[in-house]
Design a protein around this motif. Structure first.
Motif, PDB file in Angstrom:
ATOM      1  N   ARG A  50      -4.944  42.517  49.036  1.00 44.34           N
ATOM      2  CA  ARG A  50      -3.455  42.611  49.902  1.00 44.34           C
ATOM      3  C   ARG A  50      -2.625  41.696  50.577  1.00 44.34           C
ATOM      4  O   ARG A  50      -3.705  41.231  51.205  1.00 44.34           O
ATOM      5  CB  ARG A  50      -2.895  43.832  50.404  1.00 44.34           C
ATOM      6  CG  ARG A  50      -4.004  44.302  51.199  1.00 44.34           C
ATOM      7  CD  ARG A  50      -3.357  45.864  51.882  1.00 44.34           C
ATOM      8  NE  ARG A  50      -4.610  46.303  53.278  1.00 44.34           N
ATOM      9  CZ  ARG A  50      -3.851  45.920  54.173  1.00 44.34           C
ATOM     10  NH1 ARG A  50      -2.545  45.250  54.580  1.00 44.34           N
ATOM     11  NH2 ARG A  50      -4.467  45.829  55.457  1.00 44.34           N
ATOM     12  N   VAL A  52      -0.167  39.972  53.589  1.00 41.15           N
ATOM     13  CA  VAL A  52       0.408  40.028  54.939  1.00 41.15           C
ATOM     14  C   VAL A  52       0.868  39.369  55.288  1.00 41.15           C
ATOM     15  O   VAL A  52       0.259  37.829  55.596  1.00 41.15           O
ATOM     16  CB  VAL A  52      -0.275  40.927  56.145  1.00 41.15           C
ATOM     17  CG1 VAL A  52       0.540  40.598  57.579  1.00 41.15           C
ATOM     18  CG2 VAL A  52      -1.358  42.300  55.807  1.00 41.15           C
ATOM     19  N   GLY A  54       2.967  36.819  57.553  1.00 42.24           N
ATOM     20  CA  GLY A  54       3.652  36.453  59.154  1.00 42.24           C
ATOM     21  C   GLY A  54       4.390  35.389  59.545  1.00 42.24           C
ATOM     22  O   GLY A  54       4.172  34.769  58.657  1.00 42.24           O
ATOM     23  N   TRP A  62      -0.174  38.067  66.887  1.00 40.37           N
ATOM     24  CA  TRP A  62      -1.639  37.221  66.024  1.00 40.37           C
ATOM     25  C   TRP A  62      -2.248  36.421  66.998  1.00 40.37           C
ATOM     26  O   TRP A  62      -3.664  37.220  67.348  1.00 40.37           O
ATOM     27  CB  TRP A  62      -1.267  37.182  64.699  1.00 40.37           C
ATOM     28  CG  TRP A  62      -0.951  37.897  63.880  1.00 40.37           C
ATOM     29  CD1 TRP A  62      -1.358  39.243  64.115  1.00 40.37           C
ATOM     30  CD2 TRP A  62      -0.680  37.387  62.172  1.00 40.37           C
ATOM     31  NE1 TRP A  62      -0.063  39.763  62.941  1.00 40.37           N
ATOM     32  CE2 TRP A  62      -0.055  39.189  61.714  1.00 40.37           C
ATOM     33  CE3 TRP A  62      -0.452  36.402  61.392  1.00 40.37           C
ATOM     34  CZ2 TRP A  62       0.132  39.168  60.639  1.00 40.37           C
ATOM     35  CZ3 TRP A  62      -0.251  36.502  61.003  1.00 40.37           C
ATOM     36  CH2 TRP A  62       0.600  38.118  59.796  1.00 40.37           C
ATOM     37  N   PHE A 151      -4.231  43.052  61.602  1.00 43.45           N
ATOM     38  CA  PHE A 151      -3.582  43.011  60.027  1.00 43.45           C
ATOM     39  C   PHE A 151      -3.654  44.697  59.200  1.00 43.45           C
ATOM     40  O   PHE A 151      -3.392  45.093  57.915  1.00 43.45           O
ATOM     41  CB  PHE A 151      -4.703  42.214  58.826  1.00 43.45           C
ATOM     42  CG  PHE A 151      -4.686  40.518  59.539  1.00 43.45           C
ATOM     43  CD1 PHE A 151      -3.113  40.266  59.816  1.00 43.45           C
ATOM     44  CD2 PHE A 151      -6.006  40.081  59.717  1.00 43.45           C
ATOM     45  CE1 PHE A 151      -3.479  38.825  60.273  1.00 43.45           C
ATOM     46  CE2 PHE A 151      -6.066  39.254  59.916  1.00 43.45           C
ATOM     47  CZ  PHE A 151      -4.732  38.480  60.727  1.00 43.45           C
ATOM     48  N   CYS A 153      -7.004  46.286  59.024  1.00 40.22           N
ATOM     49  CA  CYS A 153      -7.650  46.459  57.538  1.00 40.22           C
ATOM     50  C   CYS A 153      -8.784  47.349  58.007  1.00 40.22           C
ATOM     51  O   CYS A 153      -8.824  48.055  58.957  1.00 40.22           O
ATOM     52  CB  CYS A 153      -8.872  44.782  57.486  1.00 40.22           C
ATOM     53  SG  CYS A 153      -7.840  43.442  57.267  1.00 40.22           S
TER      54      CYS A 153
END
Length: 187
Positions: A50, A52, A54, A62, A151, A153
């Motif tokens: 998948r 993500v 940003g 982050w 993220f 996870c």
């Protein structure tokens, strides 16, 4: 893209993320790149990954999380800078999360390779679209608490790569490439 595909691939190189500038591709420019990048080998059509995406607000978050995690670990200033630096300097980053699925006929290694192929396809598609791009990882990509916080996870997921995309600054020199005689065995 003005080159023929073979010439493009034969001269393709990553562009150093530290030299990327703004602007980065906005969502309308990034979506065709993402669609092209998703055309990877995917045995069983599992989508074992998948993405993500940003931009500046997420990248700042982050960076803060990377710095906080490095301080939590008692790391030195260099590692703290590495924990936040790639996000501070970036204008757009696409995080490729490997998300293996339970599948009797598709070993996890094939799903891992699919995630790696997605990283390379993303760099290649962004480059073909005229952007600079580089696939990075760094310690933050392998730190379970960081990737969970930053993220989202799940325990079985991990970061295959963080692909930074932006406008190229000064021309980047290419790195030496392997000699075929050193890496190819003809059987």
């Amino acid at each position: 893209m003005t080159q023929d595909p073979f010439t493009f691939l034969a001269s393709r190189q990553s562009y150093p993320s530290k030299a990327l500038q703004g602007p980065a591709p906005d969502r309308a420019a990034l979506e065709p790149i993402l669609r092209a990048a998703l055309r990877v080998p995917d045995h069983g059509n599992l989508h074992p990954w998948r993405l993500v995406v940003g931009y500046r607000a997420a990248l700042s978050t982050w960076a803060d999380l990377g710095e906080a995690r490095a301080r939590e670990l008692g790391d030195d200033p260099l590692r703290i800078e590495k924990g936040r630096g790639q996000f501070d300097r970036s204008h757009c980053a696409v995080v490729v999360i490997a998300s293996p699925r339970a599948a009797e006929k598709v070993p996890e290694i094939e799903q891992t390779l699919s995630a790696g192929a997605l990283c390379l396809n993303l760099v290649t598609a962004a480059t073909a679209a005229g952007w600079g791009a580089q696939w990075l990882t760094g310690w933050v990509s392998h730190d379970r608490p960081f990737i969970t916080r930053a993220f989202g996870c799940a325990p079985q997921e991990w970061v295959a790569g963080i692909v930074h995309i932006g406008t190229k600054g000064a021309p980047a020199p290419d790195r030496p490439r392997p000699d075929l005689a050193q890496v190819v065995r003809w059987a």
